[in-house]
Enzyme design. Structure first.
Site, short mmCIF file in Angstrom:
data_model
loop_
_atom_site.label_atom_id
_atom_site.label_comp_id
_atom_site.label_asym_id
_atom_site.label_seq_id
_atom_site.Cartn_x
_atom_site.Cartn_y
_atom_site.Cartn_z
N LYS A 47 45.75 40.40 46.57
CA LYS A 47 44.97 39.26 46.08
C LYS A 47 45.96 38.25 45.53
O LYS A 47 46.70 38.55 44.59
CB LYS A 47 43.98 39.69 44.99
CG LYS A 47 43.23 38.50 44.39
CD LYS A 47 42.37 38.88 43.19
CE LYS A 47 41.70 37.61 42.63
NZ LYS A 47 40.92 37.88 41.40
N SER A 51 40.47 40.54 36.35
CA SER A 51 40.73 39.77 35.12
C SER A 51 39.44 39.28 34.49
O SER A 51 39.31 39.21 33.27
CB SER A 51 41.65 38.59 35.44
OG SER A 51 42.89 39.05 35.95
N ASN A 52 38.43 38.95 35.33
CA ASN A 52 37.17 38.47 34.80
C ASN A 52 36.33 39.57 34.18
O ASN A 52 35.37 39.30 33.47
CB ASN A 52 36.37 37.78 35.92
CG ASN A 52 36.88 36.39 36.21
OD1 ASN A 52 36.46 35.43 35.58
ND2 ASN A 52 37.79 36.28 37.15
#
Length: 313
Positions: free
Chosen positions: A172, A48-49
């Protein structure tokens, strides 16, 4: 049966852009090398980052290739590359897994599609992930992050069902649910199915509950401190580990209040001397010169000073 990634500290790396939103190759390389030199186990490209949803297929492949080549060219062949391959259709997700393998990734990290949440029944979620894993040429990890999947939060029963697939090797958990993590770690061996804390603010708590480590955004800023906490835990120095964990809890919160991905880039740029905080819209680029105006930035200044104190150790 595919093998899970080894336990350790993983980072969903931010991807640096120039002012005109093209890849900033020197900054990307500098970031990859600082993370590797910090002792991390692996780098997630297009988590996502990494702004995966803002990249074309060709750009996604190029980012993986650049990361892998930078590591290899600088003696870090042992640092793993995991590629985020989630997409809104099963077909595209399968293609991204193939692309990831071709570009040099060892594992794929797959989000649940979120365009049609009412259609994502438990059966559909399981079918999606199984079909992707069937087709993927590399082992798959399930990425549970309700914030970016329209609130879909895979429970431990769903994840445990998926864990029985021969090519699904971990998860995760960015949901932050320590109970869910503990239920999974007590059902599966970490060598078969690795469970990672998805945030730094429960890294130590996750380790105490049997996690395989973390895949967390804060590692972009302080990789050495994360490696230190893991070492303290492994050495049985729990009190010291929890003291450091308290700093992570405050720092993780501060990042979110400063500006998420744009905030991470701005903080790295200001404190480590490479890159600019450009993000692709609709995200907002932060003004580095105004970071000090945010009351939460002092927390990060303190933890960065602690990180830099480890540079000669």
């Amino acid at each position: 049966m595919s093998s899970a990634p080894p336990p350790g500290i993983y980072v969903p790396a931010v991807l640096f852009f120039t002012e005109d939103e093209e890849f900033d190759i020197p900054a990307i390389k500098s970031h990859v090398l600082r993370l590797a030199q910090g002792g991390i186990t692996g780098i997630v490209v297009q988590g996502s980052n990494g702004e995966a949803q803002h990249l074309s297929h060709d750009e996604r492949k190029a980012a993986i290739q650049l990361t892998r080549k930078t590591l290899d060219d600088n003696g870090f062949q042992g640092v793993l590359v995991i590629a985020g391959t989630g997409a809104q259709s099963t077909r595209e997700t399968k293609k991204l897994c193939v692309d990831a393998k071709d570009a040099g990734a060892s594992y794929a990290l797959v989000l649940t599609p979120s365009t049609w949440p009412p259609q994502m029944s438990v059966d559909n979620i399981i079918r999606f992930h199984r079909e992707v894993a069937d087709a993927s040429p590399i082992p798959v990890l399930i990425y549970n992050f309700p914030v970016v999947t329209a609130g879909q939060d895979l429970d431990s029963d769903i994840i445990a069902t998926l864990a029985q697939h021969a090519n699904i090797v971990g998860t995760k958990l960015s949901c932050g649910n320590i109970g869910k993590l503990h239920r999974l770690t007590t059902r599966f061996s970490p060598s078969d199915f690795a469970v990672y804390a998805g945030r730094s603010d429960f890294l130590a708590q996750g380790l105490l509950s049997g996690s395989a480590g973390t895949i967390a955004a804060l590692v972009n800023i302080v990789p050495k401190l994360h490696v230190k906490l893991l070492r303290l835990y492994q050495e049985g120095k729990i009190t010291e580990a929890m003291e450091l964990q308290a700093k992570f809890a405050h720092a993780d919160w501060a990042i979110g209040r400063i500006g998420g991905i744009g905030g991470v880039k701005a903080i790295v740029s200001k404190n480590f001397g490479y890159g600019i905080p450009t993000v692709r819209g609709p995200l907002k680029t932060l003004d580095i010169e105004r970071l000090h105006e945010n009351k939460h930035y002092k927390i990060l200044e303190d933890i960065i000073a602690l990180e830099k104190s480890l540079y000669n150790n």
